[in-house]
Motif scaffolding. Structure first.
Motif, PDB file in Angstrom:
ATOM      1  N   PRO A   1      14.755  20.519  -3.198  1.00 29.69           N
ATOM      2  CA  PRO A   1      15.669  20.332  -2.135  1.00 29.69           C
ATOM      3  C   PRO A   1      15.609  21.591  -1.284  1.00 29.69           C
ATOM      4  CG  PRO A   1      16.864  21.285  -4.202  1.00 29.69           C
ATOM      5  CD  PRO A   1      15.449  21.231  -4.488  1.00 29.69           C
ATOM      6  N   GLY A   2      15.864  21.302  -0.002  1.00 26.30           N
ATOM      7  CA  GLY A   2      16.110  22.317   0.932  1.00 26.30           C
ATOM      8  C   GLY A   2      17.045  22.096   2.292  1.00 26.30           C
ATOM      9  N   ARG A   3      17.348  22.941   2.939  1.00 23.10           N
ATOM     10  CA  ARG A   3      18.420  22.802   4.103  1.00 23.10           C
ATOM     11  C   ARG A   3      17.512  22.732   5.514  1.00 23.10           C
ATOM     12  NH1 ARG A   3      23.110  26.700   2.014  1.00 23.10           N
ATOM     13  NH2 ARG A   3      21.254  28.070   1.693  1.00 23.10           N
ATOM     14  N   GLY A   4      16.198  22.701   5.630  1.00 28.28           N
ATOM     15  CA  GLY A   4      15.649  22.720   6.699  1.00 28.28           C
ATOM     16  C   GLY A   4      14.308  22.315   6.523  1.00 28.28           C
ATOM     17  N   LEU A   5      13.571  21.824   7.587  1.00 26.59           N
ATOM     18  CA  LEU A   5      12.309  21.234   7.216  1.00 26.59           C
ATOM     19  C   LEU A   5      11.518  21.296   8.671  1.00 26.59           C
ATOM     20  CD1 LEU A   5       9.765  21.083   5.082  1.00 26.59           C
ATOM     21  CD2 LEU A   5      10.363  18.487   5.308  1.00 26.59           C
ATOM     22  N   ALA A   6      10.456  21.880   9.066  1.00 28.81           N
ATOM     23  CA  ALA A   6       9.823  21.844  10.417  1.00 28.81           C
ATOM     24  C   ALA A   6       8.431  21.023  10.094  1.00 28.81           C
ATOM     25  CB  ALA A   6       9.380  23.205  10.867  1.00 28.81           C
ATOM     26  N   ALA A   7       8.245  20.065  11.263  1.00 30.12           N
ATOM     27  CA  ALA A   7       7.139  19.050  11.314  1.00 30.12           C
ATOM     28  C   ALA A   7       5.650  19.928  10.885  1.00 30.12           C
ATOM     29  CB  ALA A   7       6.749  18.677  12.610  1.00 30.12           C
ATOM     30  N   PRO A   8       5.242  21.144  11.205  1.00 34.24           N
ATOM     31  CA  PRO A   8       4.002  21.550  10.684  1.00 34.24           C
ATOM     32  C   PRO A   8       4.015  21.710   9.108  1.00 34.24           C
ATOM     33  CG  PRO A   8       5.210  23.096  11.852  1.00 34.24           C
ATOM     34  CD  PRO A   8       6.010  21.951  12.151  1.00 34.24           C
ATOM     35  N   GLN A   9       5.274  21.924   8.520  1.00 33.08           N
ATOM     36  CA  GLN A   9       5.416  21.990   6.998  1.00 33.08           C
ATOM     37  C   GLN A   9       4.781  20.918   6.353  1.00 33.08           C
ATOM     38  OE1 GLN A   9       9.706  23.592   7.081  1.00 33.08           O
ATOM     39  NE2 GLN A   9       8.743  24.723   5.389  1.00 33.08           N
ATOM     40  N   VAL A  10       4.769  19.515   7.032  1.00 27.62           N
ATOM     41  CA  VAL A  10       4.351  18.585   6.569  1.00 27.62           C
ATOM     42  C   VAL A  10       2.869  18.029   7.409  1.00 27.62           C
ATOM     43  CG1 VAL A  10       6.406  17.575   5.596  1.00 27.62           C
ATOM     44  CG2 VAL A  10       5.695  16.892   7.888  1.00 27.62           C
ATOM     45  N   GLY A  11       2.397  18.814   7.938  1.00 31.36           N
ATOM     46  CA  GLY A  11       1.118  18.688   8.487  1.00 31.36           C
ATOM     47  C   GLY A  11       1.127  18.165   9.947  1.00 31.36           C
ATOM     48  N   GLU A  12       2.291  18.058  10.568  1.00 26.56           N
ATOM     49  CA  GLU A  12       2.368  17.393  11.852  1.00 26.56           C
ATOM     50  C   GLU A  12       2.656  18.535  12.769  1.00 26.56           C
ATOM     51  OE1 GLU A  12       2.021  14.036  12.445  1.00 26.56           O
ATOM     52  OE2 GLU A  12       1.872  13.381  10.604  1.00 26.56           O
ATOM     53  N   LEU A  13       1.632  18.666  13.756  1.00 25.05           N
ATOM     54  CA  LEU A  13       1.768  19.861  14.711  1.00 25.05           C
ATOM     55  C   LEU A  13       2.629  19.504  16.025  1.00 25.05           C
ATOM     56  CD1 LEU A  13      -1.673  21.398  13.978  1.00 25.05           C
ATOM     57  CD2 LEU A  13       0.502  21.884  12.957  1.00 25.05           C
ATOM     58  N   CYS A  14       3.912  19.040  15.817  1.00 24.39           N
ATOM     59  CA  CYS A  14       4.762  18.555  17.000  1.00 24.39           C
ATOM     60  C   CYS A  14       5.976  19.485  16.814  1.00 24.39           C
ATOM     61  CB  CYS A  14       4.833  17.145  17.050  1.00 24.39           C
ATOM     62  SG  CYS A  14       5.879  16.519  15.781  1.00 24.39           S
ATOM     63  N   ARG A  15       6.472  19.592  18.015  1.00 25.32           N
ATOM     64  CA  ARG A  15       7.990  20.389  18.221  1.00 25.32           C
ATOM     65  C   ARG A  15       8.990  19.709  17.506  1.00 25.32           C
ATOM     66  NH1 ARG A  15       6.409  25.259  19.936  1.00 25.32           N
ATOM     67  NH2 ARG A  15       8.429  26.222  20.211  1.00 25.32           N
ATOM     68  N   LEU A  16       9.250  19.508  16.341  1.00 22.80           N
ATOM     69  CA  LEU A  16      10.371  18.938  15.702  1.00 22.80           C
ATOM     70  C   LEU A  16      10.770  19.324  14.322  1.00 22.80           C
ATOM     71  CD1 LEU A  16      10.506  14.937  15.214  1.00 22.80           C
ATOM     72  CD2 LEU A  16      11.209  16.475  13.185  1.00 22.80           C
ATOM     73  N   PHE A  17      12.141  19.664  14.140  1.00 20.54           N
ATOM     74  CA  PHE A  17      12.433  20.017  12.919  1.00 20.54           C
ATOM     75  C   PHE A  17      13.628  19.218  12.355  1.00 20.54           C
ATOM     76  CE2 PHE A  17      14.465  23.544  15.344  1.00 20.54           C
ATOM     77  CZ  PHE A  17      15.876  23.572  14.592  1.00 20.54           C
ATOM     78  N   VAL A  18      13.817  19.379  11.050  1.00 19.04           N
ATOM     79  CA  VAL A  18      15.351  18.889  10.440  1.00 19.04           C
ATOM     80  C   VAL A  18      15.936  19.711   9.952  1.00 19.04           C
ATOM     81  CG1 VAL A  18      14.441  16.386  10.640  1.00 19.04           C
ATOM     82  CG2 VAL A  18      14.246  17.732   8.455  1.00 19.04           C
TER      83      VAL A  18
END
Ligand code: ZN
Length: 166
Positions: free
Chosen positions: A43-60
């Motif tokens: 579990p985490g409190r933040g995740l950015a798209a490149p961390q799942v291999g998607e090289l776009c400017r999006l994070f949650v």
């Protein structure tokens, strides 16, 4: 929705400068939903798209869910417009650099603009953990990880511990 694999450092996706999201398409919505599910499961409190291999400017991110209340935030094409003068050091973990933390100094407040999943532009001052988390995730979109935010001595100490555990 489905879980995505979280890439771990030193995967090259974590060093990429990501491309802007052109439009909030169904694919972008699916990516954001998958990333939220993956973040909660990690579990985490933040995740950015490149961390799942998607090289776009999006994070949650969701900075309150571990305290019992879910407040998922999806940030598309985020940008920091202003930084507060006060800085503080905090121990930061990263889902892509598991089981080690880095002592990172950052401004304690930032004014960030982003587009949400409805396509609405948000413009807010973030403070406290939200400010820290947003800066950490935005760094990922520029190929920057916590290891790049510490001095050489700390980096060496962290990498020694990381390699032992990996
Ligand atoms: Zn991270």
């Amino acid at each position: 929705m489905s879980l995505r694999e979280i890439l771990t450092w030193p995967h090259p996706a974590l060093e990429a400068v990501c491309e802007p999201v052109e439009a909030v398409t169904p694919e972008v919505r699916t990516l954001a939903e998958d990333m939220l599910e993956t973040m909660y499961a990690a579990p985490g409190r933040g995740l950015a798209a490149p961390q799942v291999g998607e090289l776009c400017r999006l994070f949650v991110m969701d900075v309150t869910w571990k305290d019992g209340e879910r407040n998922p935030v999806v940030c598309i094409n985020p940008d920091i417009l202003e930084r507060g003068e006060e800085v503080a050091r905090a121990d930061e973990g990263c889902l892509s650099i598991p089981s080690v933390t880095a002592h990172v100094e950052r401004p304690t407040s930032v004014r960030m603009v982003w587009t949400d999943l409805e396509g609405v532009v948000q413009d807010q001052w973030l403070t406290g953990f939200a400010a820290l988390c947003a800066q950490h995730e935005l760094d990922h979109l520029d190929g920057i990880v916590t290891l790049d935010r510490v001095d050489d001595a700390q980096r060496t100490t962290i990498l020694d511990a990381y390699e032992v555990r990996v």
